[in-house]
Write a protein that holds these residues in place. Sequence first.
Motif, mmCIF file in Angstrom:
data_model
loop_
_atom_site.group_PDB
_atom_site.id
_atom_site.type_symbol
_atom_site.label_atom_id
_atom_site.label_comp_id
_atom_site.label_asym_id
_atom_site.label_seq_id
_atom_site.Cartn_x
_atom_site.Cartn_y
_atom_site.Cartn_z
ATOM 1 N N GLY A 130 -17.759 -8.458 17.682
ATOM 2 C CA GLY A 130 -17.769 -9.654 16.767
ATOM 3 C C GLY A 130 -16.555 -9.880 16.196
ATOM 4 O O GLY A 130 -15.279 -9.172 16.745
ATOM 5 N N ASP A 131 -16.089 -10.690 15.320
ATOM 6 C CA ASP A 131 -14.757 -10.978 14.802
ATOM 7 C C ASP A 131 -14.160 -9.764 14.486
ATOM 8 O O ASP A 131 -14.237 -9.167 13.601
ATOM 9 N N LYS A 185 -18.188 -6.134 10.780
ATOM 10 C CA LYS A 185 -19.253 -5.355 10.799
ATOM 11 C C LYS A 185 -19.082 -4.102 10.946
ATOM 12 O O LYS A 185 -19.742 -3.191 10.367
ATOM 13 N N LYS A 211 -27.299 -12.569 18.743
ATOM 14 C CA LYS A 211 -27.166 -11.512 19.054
ATOM 15 C C LYS A 211 -28.111 -10.824 17.823
ATOM 16 O O LYS A 211 -28.101 -10.872 16.919
ATOM 17 N N VAL A 269 -28.166 -10.530 14.290
ATOM 18 C CA VAL A 269 -27.225 -10.090 13.313
ATOM 19 C C VAL A 269 -25.993 -11.298 13.157
ATOM 20 O O VAL A 269 -25.321 -11.339 12.245
ATOM 21 N N GLN A 270 -26.021 -12.025 14.389
ATOM 22 C CA GLN A 270 -24.968 -13.391 14.368
ATOM 23 C C GLN A 270 -25.595 -14.187 15.233
ATOM 24 O O GLN A 270 -26.166 -13.816 16.338
ATOM 25 N N GLY A 326 -20.849 -16.121 15.077
ATOM 26 C CA GLY A 326 -19.896 -15.206 14.578
ATOM 27 C C GLY A 326 -19.958 -15.056 13.178
ATOM 28 O O GLY A 326 -20.202 -16.267 12.493
#
Lengths: 128, 367
Positions: free
Chosen positions: A36-37, A63, B19, B30-31, B34
């Motif tokens: 992720g980011d 995260k 996801k 969870v996202q 994003g």
Amino acid sequence: MELPKEFRYSKEHEWVKEEGDNLRIGITEFAQSELGDVVFAELPEVGDEVEVDEPFGSVESVKTVSELYAPVSGKVVEVNDELEDSPELVNESPYDKAWMIVVEPSGKSGLDDLMSADEYEAMISEDE
Amino acid sequence: MDQQKKTPLYEEFVRLGAKTINFGGWQMPVQFTGIKKEHAAVREAAGLFDVSHMGEISVKGEKATAFLNSVLTNDVEKLSEGRAQYTMMCYENGGTVDDLIVYYLNKNEYLLVVNAANKDKDLEWLLAHQTGGVEIDDVSAFYAQLAIQGPKAEEILQSLTDTQLQDIKFFRFHAGTSFAGVDGKALVSRTGYTGEDGFEIYLPASSAVDLWKACLEAGEEYGIQPVGLGARDTLRFEAGLPLYSQELSENITPVEAGLGFALKIDKEANYPGKAVLKKQKQSGVGRKLAGIEMLDKGIPRTGYEVYDEDGENIGFVTSGTQSPTLGKNLGLAIVKKEYTDLDQIVYVEVRKKMLKAKIINTPFYKR
């Protein structure tokens, strides 16, 4: 998912690109997508030694923290300083702008122990 | 692998490309797109959350009020119709069983909303303390729960109901609400876990998909985003809201976590932990929750140790990330009280390196 054919891949989701005697290293599209980011990358310094399968740095998303494992052994000859100010490049351009280090391999490059694009693709599709 | 539970919205997550992860035994998103994008949507417009994994426990009967007052830390007597209250259950030593919200549905009829991962433990705790004239039921399977949060949340939700949402003040609710596809069976409260204005809606599980879709459709022009647990965590973190197992646990009391407002030490009823918590509230605690901002480069994470400049261990990080709203590397940490003054320098051990940080005020973000 993009996987350049000419690169080699590690089971820890790094890619390795051969450049003359040296190897350019980064993390794969799959790895950045799992993270992720990305907000922070901690990389070694030029001159540091890295050892195969040992951590050489870490990359952090909002995260989570993920260690970076060296796909080969050798000496760091270049580090991508741009990732310090723009860690989001890891998400945007994992195979190009977000390369992490260039290593001068010690002895045998270890490239043969890494996976081809097809083998790596098979591994990640098994994981899913 | 254990069979993970799925909420009524699971198919919608899949459709939206979320996801998913295992959270407290539930397969949850969870996202979606994003964490940073979802986080920003909630701060600037609106976000929609499925929180159906939360546990719901019904407590009713002629002695329900007295019973709850003997097991919950806040004062249940203060509640009346349409009011909800943030409260705790504690062990005798003051450690926390769970933090929860109690809704007053009717005289001697309450709904307790508890953390998903703690639901079974909470139920056991309640049953172990049960008195006569009280009925305790796990009604989690009946309820789905959605949260709509952000500056545009009220406007979006209002377009789906005749209930006047502006009349529902903070920590108040309206039961028997109708929304698109939900006929008079929803409970809507002005509560949340993001630091923004917004609502939480409890409704029959069978209506959850209809309301979810209606919210996304009505919110589209406002920029609503479906939001996963990742951004839910960063949002609550910036707002200084505790997460059980991190800021609160069986080893951390609500007083240490800075949640003394949810403890009534002068109420008549006795409850587990009251003596310890009363003492902590009156004479202070040896350690407490504080905000930290990294000065060196690095991100504090749950479990990282905190030291003073002489290398003495003074505490540990409970939560930490790079704040999406502020762009700073921030943490919440339980540290010895003498190190909690503003601007106090502390050191966080990050991968064997001591990184400099300072104590700052919480919450990190206030709307």
